[in-house]
Motif scaffolding. Sequence first.
Motif, PDB file in Angstrom:
ATOM      1  N   ARG A 184      -3.763  -3.642   6.403  1.00 37.06           N
ATOM      2  CA  ARG A 184      -4.927  -2.744   6.308  1.00 37.06           C
ATOM      3  C   ARG A 184      -5.271  -2.172   7.681  1.00 37.06           C
ATOM      4  O   ARG A 184      -5.667  -1.015   7.806  1.00 37.06           O
ATOM      5  N   HIS A 221      -2.081   0.093  -4.558  1.00 36.02           N
ATOM      6  CA  HIS A 221      -2.474  -1.072  -3.751  1.00 36.02           C
ATOM      7  C   HIS A 221      -2.333  -2.308  -4.626  1.00 36.02           C
ATOM      8  O   HIS A 221      -3.035  -2.456  -5.620  1.00 36.02           O
ATOM      9  N   ILE A 281       0.861  -1.188   0.000  1.00 34.37           N
ATOM     10  CA  ILE A 281       0.000   0.000   0.000  1.00 34.37           C
ATOM     11  C   ILE A 281       0.895   1.235   0.000  1.00 34.37           C
ATOM     12  O   ILE A 281       1.885   1.281   0.740  1.00 34.37           O
ATOM     13  N   ARG A 295      -2.900   0.599   8.290  1.00 34.83           N
ATOM     14  CA  ARG A 295      -3.257   1.805   7.521  1.00 34.83           C
ATOM     15  C   ARG A 295      -4.321   2.609   8.270  1.00 34.83           C
ATOM     16  O   ARG A 295      -4.249   3.831   8.365  1.00 34.83           O
ATOM     17  N   GLU A 296      -5.307   1.895   8.831  1.00 31.35           N
ATOM     18  CA  GLU A 296      -6.372   2.598   9.566  1.00 31.35           C
ATOM     19  C   GLU A 296      -5.822   3.270  10.812  1.00 31.35           C
ATOM     20  O   GLU A 296      -6.184   4.393  11.150  1.00 31.35           O
TER      21      GLU A 296
END
Length: 343
Positions: A76, A96, A21, A79-80
């Motif tokens: 993921r 991505h 990412i 990332r959050e």
Amino acid sequence: MPTTQRTPPAAASGEQDIERIICASVLTRPQAPYAEMERIRETSMRHNQRFGIHAALLCQSGWYVHWMEGPGPALRAMRERVAGDNRHHTQLLVHHSRGPRYLLTRWSMMLNPSDEPPAEFGKRVSSLHESLQRGIQYPPTSVIRRLVAPLRVGLANETETDPEAFHRVGVCSADDGRGFDLVRWLARKHRTASQARRVAGEDDLDSGTDYVDFRQDGHPCRVIAVSRTGLRHGLRRAFLPDWGHLVLLFGDDAKRNTQLMQRVVEACASLPAHPELLGAASDEGVHARMAVAARVAGLRYRQLGLMRAEECDEAWHAVGERLALLGPPRSSQWDLTHPAWIA
Ligand SMILES: Cc1cc2nc3c(=O)[nH]c(=O)nc-3n(C[C@H](O)[C@H](O)[C@H](O)COP(=O)(O)O)c2cc1C
């Protein structure tokens, strides 16, 4: 210009495909960015190891570019978590995909002291973000280059349509600074300015990397000076497979020459492709030893000739002959519709 497109490199045997990412975001407090990056490095080194995440953080013109690779769910979630950090805002996804790792170390970072206004940088971010939403995206190294180091020689004519088709030549010296001297010499020769960056790895202090763009026999060409320490950084190693050549300027100190070759061998280990090594040394014996060391490591070594490291003119003349012999630069672009994309 004829260019060949590459497919994304296959996963190394034994390694599961991971996700990659890249996000860009705006710094909340753009003052003293390097100190903030060092704080982020400290926490990231702790957390990322636990989750198998490797990351690189770049900072330029009031923007962060954060490249992370690791197992999908952990990546993921990270990332959050990072999105909620109040040290930045407006986090936009610009890449991505799924596949083998490009980043082979847990952490590396780069600061570009550019005076380009944030809005100009933001235009490149928006363009990549919007094209990703339309299902078009570029390899991770291409995304990073487009954002932080767009080529400074314009496309020459209508047949030159691929911005990834340019000669990439790295240069590193056994004695401090000779590679940087060559880049400055090339900048003067082509009446242009070289670009400087500060880079750091998992635990080291920052070191420099300089590059210069110009046309070599009509083709776009970038020459990048790297310090021996810089060869260890994950961010640098991620770009090595795109480089056609790495010029090694050897000196009179046998120990330093051997150390340089060791660093190169370590940097190239586990990469899907290696640059051709072009050695400059004033002594046949040095070439002979370095050629053996390279061959043992599975690297290609070619003599530029007998010359001293400070003889920029001679060294570049020999590199130019090699580039001319090989013809137009090849592209590092992947097939833009490859199924490894996650859009
Ligand atoms: C641009 C940016 C990139 C970051 N990258 C990472 C990262 O790769 N890994 C990480 O753990 N934290 C990263 N952080 C920090 C996290 O947002 C968060 O502060 C940290 O994970 C919290 O750790 P703590 O709960 O131990 O204090 C980043 C922060 C910013 C602003």
